[in-house]
Design a protein around this motif. Structure first.
Motif, PDB file in Angstrom:
ATOM      1  N   GLN A   1     -29.397 100.275  -0.973  1.00 43.31           N
ATOM      2  CA  GLN A   1     -30.703 100.612  -0.395  1.00 43.31           C
ATOM      3  C   GLN A   1     -30.566 101.479   0.852  1.00 43.31           C
TER       4      GLN A   1
ATOM      5  N   ASP B   1     -37.229 105.625 -11.136  1.00 41.56           N
ATOM      6  CA  ASP B   1     -36.362 105.534  -9.956  1.00 41.56           C
ATOM      7  C   ASP B   1     -36.656 106.639  -8.959  1.00 41.56           C
TER       8      ASP B   1
ATOM      9  N   LYS C   1     -39.446 103.260  -3.801  1.00 36.54           N
ATOM     10  CA  LYS C   1     -39.027 102.120  -2.981  1.00 36.54           C
ATOM     11  C   LYS C   1     -38.671 100.919  -3.864  1.00 36.54           C
TER      12      LYS C   1
ATOM     13  N   PRO D   1     -31.304 101.723  -7.792  1.00 34.04           N
ATOM     14  CA  PRO D   1     -31.306 102.421  -6.502  1.00 34.04           C
ATOM     15  C   PRO D   1     -30.078 103.287  -6.246  1.00 34.04           C
TER      16      PRO D   1
END
Length: 353
Positions: free
Chosen positions: A36, A109, A271, A276
């Motif tokens: 992240q 994504d 988000k 990620p």
């Protein structure tokens, strides 16, 4: 986006869920991986570790990327082959608004968006600054890294040289013999809207009423038609350039000197991205020299183009084939675009239909 910052970016266009864990067993002296993270350095330390994290996720969800738009087909295939990831292509024809509206259901994504939509929804994105961050002009990237321009272009006039004379301006399209089409409904399509706005430019300032008036006159004269029947198509230069590349003797492209309207498409990471690390790897690839040159191969003008030219990494052969720009583009501010959209919503159905 302000008038001052718009000027700063103009030079670029003129020049040519099932994700990985946030921690892992790490080599000595390297911090744990954080999928992240807001940069390669802070989350992965090296590209190899980012690639490893993305491979553990195994796939990437993209949305709104037609394979014939700025060479995205080759971009996606190259990325998938290079890193061994499956790329799920969700709703390739989705507009920027649709991409965002469908995000909760489809779980993309990454996003490819018009600048105004990215600004509106900046809170929905995970900040991430690619390695080429410093090469991007300040006004086409969010300071926090929420969104950042990957490529841009000019609004252009494509025409059949066998049917009409080269138009020097949008006003020329009112002359007999021109059968004109927009690249989409300006109330729903960014390209269609851009066409009306380019026709509205006066001394670098958009006047929506004048753009609507021109197309109303074309409609009244029976000269406004659909692309399949047109000998002139008003569209982004990468679209008209692709048509010209396919049939160079039958289709030419010009960017009117009095209306050099430019625009950017920006990238962002969801988000709530289910993958990620793969999302961050995708951004690093798009903004790498390889990714930027692949976009330019699709006739887009890469956002890092000016810096790449200085570093000697830009594909100058392809850059030399791009439609000739009359100078730095005019980039509409967000307030200008919002006001124009409000005007078109009210007046286009009455004047043009």
């Amino acid at each position: 986006m302000t008038v001052r910052t718009c000027a700063a970016a103009a030079a670029i266009l003129a020049s040519a869920g099932c994700g990985a864990s946030s921690t892992e067993s790490t080599p000595k002296n390297l911090p744990p991986v954080n999928v992240q993270a807001s940069s390669l350095k802070s989350g992965f330390a090296t590209m190899d570790r980012l690639v490893e994290a993305a491979k553990r996720e195994g796939q990437l969800n993209v949305i709104g990327l037609p394979r014939d738009w700025v060479n995205y087909g080759e971009v996606i295939d190259t990325f998938a082959d290079k890193y061994g990831l499956k790329v799920n292509e969700l709703e390739p024809g989705a507009s920027s608004k649709r991409e965002l509206d469908a995000a909760a259901q489809l779980k993309p994504d990454v996003f490819d968006l018009t600048l105004d939509m990215a600004v509106q929804k900046a809170g929905s994105f995970a900040p991430y600054k690619v390695q080429g961050w410093q090469d991007l002009p300040d006004d086409v990237k969010d300071p926090s890294g929420a969104w950042y321009a990957a490529y841009g272009g000019y609004m252009s006039i494509g025409y059949d040289p066998h049917a009409v004379k080269p138009p020097a301006s949008f006003a020329d399209l009112l002359k007999p013999g021109y059968r004109v089409a927009l690249d989409g409904d300006p109330l729903r399509s960014a390209s269609g809207f851009g066409g009306v706005m380019a026709a509205s430019m006066r001394s670098g300032v958009p006047h929506p009423e004048q753009g609507v008036a021109l197309f109303a006159k074309l409609k009244q004269a029976g000269q406004l038609t659909e692309p399949a029947k047109a000998n002139v198509i008003v569209a982004w230069d990468h679209l008209n350039a692709a048509r010209s590349a396919a049939k160079p003797e039958d289709w030419k492209v010009t960017i009117p000197r009095d209306a050099p309207l430019g625009g950017y498409h920006v990238q962002a990471i969801n988000k709530a991205a289910p993958h990620p690390a793969a999302a961050r790897l995708w951004q690093e690839f798009l903004f790498s020299d390889e990714g930027q040159n692949l976009l330019q191969k699709g006739w887009a003008r890469p956002a890092r183009g000016e810096a790449m030219l200085m570093k000697g990494t830009l594909d100058t052969e392809q850059a030399g084939k791009m439609p000739k720009a009359p100078g730095p583009p005019v980039l509409m501010t967000i307030p200008q675009a919002d006001a124009a959209k409000a005007y078109l919503k009210k007046e286009w159905p009455k004047s043009v239909g």
